[in-house]
Write an enzyme that holds these catalytic residues in place. Sequence first.
Site, mmCIF file in Angstrom:
data_model
loop_
_atom_site.group_PDB
_atom_site.id
_atom_site.type_symbol
_atom_site.label_atom_id
_atom_site.label_comp_id
_atom_site.label_asym_id
_atom_site.label_seq_id
_atom_site.Cartn_x
_atom_site.Cartn_y
_atom_site.Cartn_z
ATOM 1 N N TYR A 149 8.108 9.275 1.224
ATOM 2 C CA TYR A 149 7.156 9.043 0.147
ATOM 3 C C TYR A 149 7.323 10.359 -0.710
ATOM 4 O O TYR A 149 7.125 11.531 -0.306
ATOM 5 C CB TYR A 149 5.664 9.199 0.583
ATOM 6 C CG TYR A 149 5.037 8.152 1.388
ATOM 7 C CD1 TYR A 149 6.134 6.824 1.541
ATOM 8 C CD2 TYR A 149 4.129 7.974 2.177
ATOM 9 C CE1 TYR A 149 5.423 5.677 2.109
ATOM 10 C CE2 TYR A 149 3.606 6.826 2.961
ATOM 11 C CZ TYR A 149 4.568 5.634 2.716
ATOM 12 O OH TYR A 149 4.084 4.802 3.605
ATOM 13 N N HIS A 157 9.522 3.486 10.481
ATOM 14 C CA HIS A 157 8.857 2.993 9.538
ATOM 15 C C HIS A 157 9.428 1.479 9.380
ATOM 16 O O HIS A 157 8.609 0.642 8.847
ATOM 17 C CB HIS A 157 9.623 3.822 8.125
ATOM 18 C CG HIS A 157 8.820 3.824 7.041
ATOM 19 N ND1 HIS A 157 8.603 4.798 6.051
ATOM 20 C CD2 HIS A 157 8.013 2.756 6.643
ATOM 21 C CE1 HIS A 157 7.864 4.403 5.178
ATOM 22 N NE2 HIS A 157 7.042 3.337 5.381
ATOM 23 N N SER A 175 -1.878 -1.350 2.884
ATOM 24 C CA SER A 175 -2.219 -2.156 1.628
ATOM 25 C C SER A 175 -3.432 -3.068 1.860
ATOM 26 O O SER A 175 -3.293 -4.137 1.715
ATOM 27 C CB SER A 175 -0.991 -2.812 1.110
ATOM 28 O OG SER A 175 0.193 -2.129 0.874
ATOM 29 N N PRO A 176 -4.565 -2.158 2.393
ATOM 30 C CA PRO A 176 -5.626 -2.973 2.785
ATOM 31 C C PRO A 176 -6.382 -3.638 1.655
ATOM 32 O O PRO A 176 -7.247 -4.596 1.998
ATOM 33 C CB PRO A 176 -6.506 -2.025 3.489
ATOM 34 C CG PRO A 176 -6.079 -0.887 3.105
ATOM 35 C CD PRO A 176 -4.793 -1.054 2.703
ATOM 36 N N LEU A 177 -6.180 -2.954 0.435
ATOM 37 C CA LEU A 177 -6.702 -3.596 -0.737
ATOM 38 C C LEU A 177 -5.655 -4.234 -1.617
ATOM 39 O O LEU A 177 -6.152 -4.620 -2.776
ATOM 40 C CB LEU A 177 -7.290 -2.400 -1.731
ATOM 41 C CG LEU A 177 -8.188 -1.401 -0.943
ATOM 42 C CD1 LEU A 177 -8.431 -0.097 -2.081
ATOM 43 C CD2 LEU A 177 -9.425 -2.132 -0.783
ATOM 44 N N GLY A 178 -4.886 -4.871 -0.896
ATOM 45 C CA GLY A 178 -3.655 -5.784 -1.672
ATOM 46 C C GLY A 178 -3.189 -5.070 -2.822
ATOM 47 O O GLY A 178 -2.970 -5.506 -3.951
ATOM 48 N N GLY A 187 -4.304 -2.814 -4.699
ATOM 49 C CA GLY A 187 -5.034 -2.560 -5.741
ATOM 50 C C GLY A 187 -5.802 -4.099 -6.013
ATOM 51 O O GLY A 187 -6.717 -4.152 -6.790
HETATM 52 N N1 LIG Z 1 3.996 1.448 6.487
HETATM 53 C C1 LIG Z 1 4.493 1.034 5.292
HETATM 54 O O1 LIG Z 1 5.577 0.530 5.301
HETATM 55 C C2 LIG Z 1 3.649 1.084 4.219
HETATM 56 C C3 LIG Z 1 3.746 0.336 2.872
HETATM 57 C C4 LIG Z 1 2.686 0.711 2.083
HETATM 58 C C5 LIG Z 1 1.765 1.470 2.071
HETATM 59 N N2 LIG Z 1 1.464 2.101 3.261
HETATM 60 C C6 LIG Z 1 0.451 3.133 3.656
HETATM 61 O O2 LIG Z 1 -0.727 2.593 3.216
HETATM 62 C C7 LIG Z 1 -1.222 3.171 2.273
HETATM 63 C C8 LIG Z 1 -2.306 2.150 1.776
HETATM 64 O O3 LIG Z 1 -1.435 1.163 1.090
HETATM 65 P P1 LIG Z 1 -1.385 0.931 -0.453
HETATM 66 O O4 LIG Z 1 -1.439 2.158 -1.278
HETATM 67 O O5 LIG Z 1 -0.005 0.330 -0.570
HETATM 68 O O6 LIG Z 1 -2.302 -0.156 -0.950
HETATM 69 P P2 LIG Z 1 -3.913 -0.413 -1.177
HETATM 70 O O7 LIG Z 1 -4.671 0.660 -0.428
HETATM 71 O O8 LIG Z 1 -4.191 -1.491 -0.554
HETATM 72 O O9 LIG Z 1 -4.040 -0.023 -2.678
HETATM 73 C C9 LIG Z 1 -3.931 1.139 -3.562
HETATM 74 C C10 LIG Z 1 -4.027 0.731 -4.875
HETATM 75 O O10 LIG Z 1 -5.330 0.286 -5.078
HETATM 76 C C11 LIG Z 1 -6.254 1.212 -6.141
HETATM 77 N N3 LIG Z 1 -7.419 1.416 -5.355
HETATM 78 C C12 LIG Z 1 -7.853 2.017 -4.309
HETATM 79 N N4 LIG Z 1 -9.253 1.984 -4.187
HETATM 80 C C13 LIG Z 1 -9.718 1.305 -5.275
HETATM 81 C C14 LIG Z 1 -11.002 1.025 -5.737
HETATM 82 N N5 LIG Z 1 -11.915 0.954 -4.755
HETATM 83 N N6 LIG Z 1 -10.926 0.282 -6.875
HETATM 84 C C15 LIG Z 1 -10.080 -0.073 -7.440
HETATM 85 N N7 LIG Z 1 -8.612 0.241 -7.279
HETATM 86 C C16 LIG Z 1 -8.543 0.854 -5.988
HETATM 87 C C17 LIG Z 1 -5.237 2.445 -6.199
HETATM 88 O O11 LIG Z 1 -5.193 2.810 -7.429
HETATM 89 P P3 LIG Z 1 -5.841 4.087 -7.761
HETATM 90 O O12 LIG Z 1 -5.047 5.355 -7.402
HETATM 91 O O13 LIG Z 1 -5.753 4.185 -9.616
HETATM 92 O O14 LIG Z 1 -7.354 4.283 -7.269
HETATM 93 C C18 LIG Z 1 -3.936 2.055 -5.852
HETATM 94 O O15 LIG Z 1 -3.148 1.536 -6.919
HETATM 95 C C19 LIG Z 1 -0.520 3.884 1.520
HETATM 96 O O16 LIG Z 1 -1.056 4.952 0.736
HETATM 97 C C20 LIG Z 1 0.597 4.535 2.497
HETATM 98 O O17 LIG Z 1 -0.047 5.251 3.257
HETATM 99 C C21 LIG Z 1 2.577 1.964 4.334
#
Ligand SMILES: NC(=O)c1ccc[n+]([C@@H]2O[C@H](COP(=O)([O-])OP(=O)(O)OC[C@H]3O[C@@H](n4cnc5c(N)ncnc54)[C@H](OP(=O)(O)O)[C@@H]3O)[C@@H](O)[C@H]2O)c1
Length: 327
Positions: free
Chosen positions: A57, A123, A202-205, A207
């Site tokens: 990252y 990873h 990516s629990p919020l898809g 975003g």
């Molecule tokens: N192991 C892997 O291969 C892998 C892959 C992907 C991610 N990850 C990990 O998983 C974590 C989370 O996944 P992710 O970041 O991909 O996706 P996510 O948590 O599903 O979504 C993040 C996105 O949602 C927005 N968001 C968050 N809370 C919100 C809310 N309450 N209302 C509206 N928008 C909201 C954020 O934008 P804003 O910043 O503008 O709020 C951001 O763009 C990452 O940070 C990373 O540590 C791991």
Amino acid sequence: MQKRKLGNGGLEVSALGLGCMGLSFGYGPAVGRADGIALIRSAFEAGVTFFDTAECYGPFVNEELVGEAVAPFRDQIVIATKFGFQDGDSKNPSDCRPERIRAVAEASLKRLKTDRIDLFYQHRVDPNVPIEDVAGTVKDLIREGKVKHFGLSEAGAQTIRRAHAVQPVAALQSEYSLWWREPEQSVLPTLDELGIGFVPFSPLGKGFLTGAINPGTEFASNDFRNVVPRFSEANRKANAALVDLLGEIAAGNGVTRAQIALAWLLAQKPGIVPIPGTTKLHRLKENVGAAAVELSAGNLAAIESALQHVQIAGERYPAHMQQRIDR
Ligand SMILES: NC(=O)c1ccc[n+]([C@@H]2O[C@H](COP(=O)([O-])OP(=O)(O)OC[C@H]3O[C@@H](n4cnc5c(N)ncnc54)[C@H](OP(=O)(O)O)[C@@H]3O)[C@@H](O)[C@H]2O)c1
């Protein structure tokens, strides 16, 4: 916030963690260092004790940010990080040779300003290195006290079994959410059988499930969602039905869509710890609030039956990234 156990090896974390990736990488410009530190510290104040980062990252800068931010309360929290790409760059192929894993561990410890990595994930599964060698290397690092627990990410059921036989796996981290439920087929039953925890990323898809993204939303040029088929304009239009549905369920419960998406994950099993990411303080508070949202059996059944009528359009990854997924 309530705590949850990941695996059978004594790893305990807050029911919701913080995904730190987006503070530095993936979703447009990185936030300023002071803002990133403030967000991470606010998460701790709100009860979060589980912080997710990775070598790739940035690369590297997200680990440095997390290390600096958690320094004042390091002993009260769990840091999860990941190894596995050539030169630490996720655009490169996997590199999980034992010597590389050891080198990443040393470098991550320095960047994180700590003497142990609480949870060290592979990873992506490396097709060129037997998983037994990867698990054996992490086992050695655990014996040396440099790593506390072993994790895998996006590994399939057979790989999980083979790794677990060499070094018990505390947690699998894979994508799982209301619009990506593939892990239910063979991975979640395997984790249950072996006593391994599950960390949905990516629990919020990414975003989308929150309703904050619509077909007209324009992402920054370096935002990864520009190349994700599920986020094409046409697919965002097609997938808006899911957002509408979540809006109705959320309104019926007096909560937000993001809170429904997280509460639904928490309700699936006790050993599940989602790690939503955000760069914004008000959203952090909203997301943390989901830990207190309990969905009734009736709510869950209503969500399940409503989802049957929703067809999700578009792959979750572009083809070159999909190829790396071990199944
Ligand atoms: N192991 C892997 O291969 C892998 C892959 C992907 C991610 N990850 C990990 O998983 C974590 C989370 O996944 P992710 O970041 O991909 O996706 P996510 O948590 O599903 O979504 C993040 C996105 O949602 C927005 N968001 C968050 N809370 C919100 C809310 N309450 N209302 C509206 N928008 C909201 C954020 O934008 P804003 O910043 O503008 O709020 C951001 O763009 C990452 O940070 C990373 O540590 C791991």
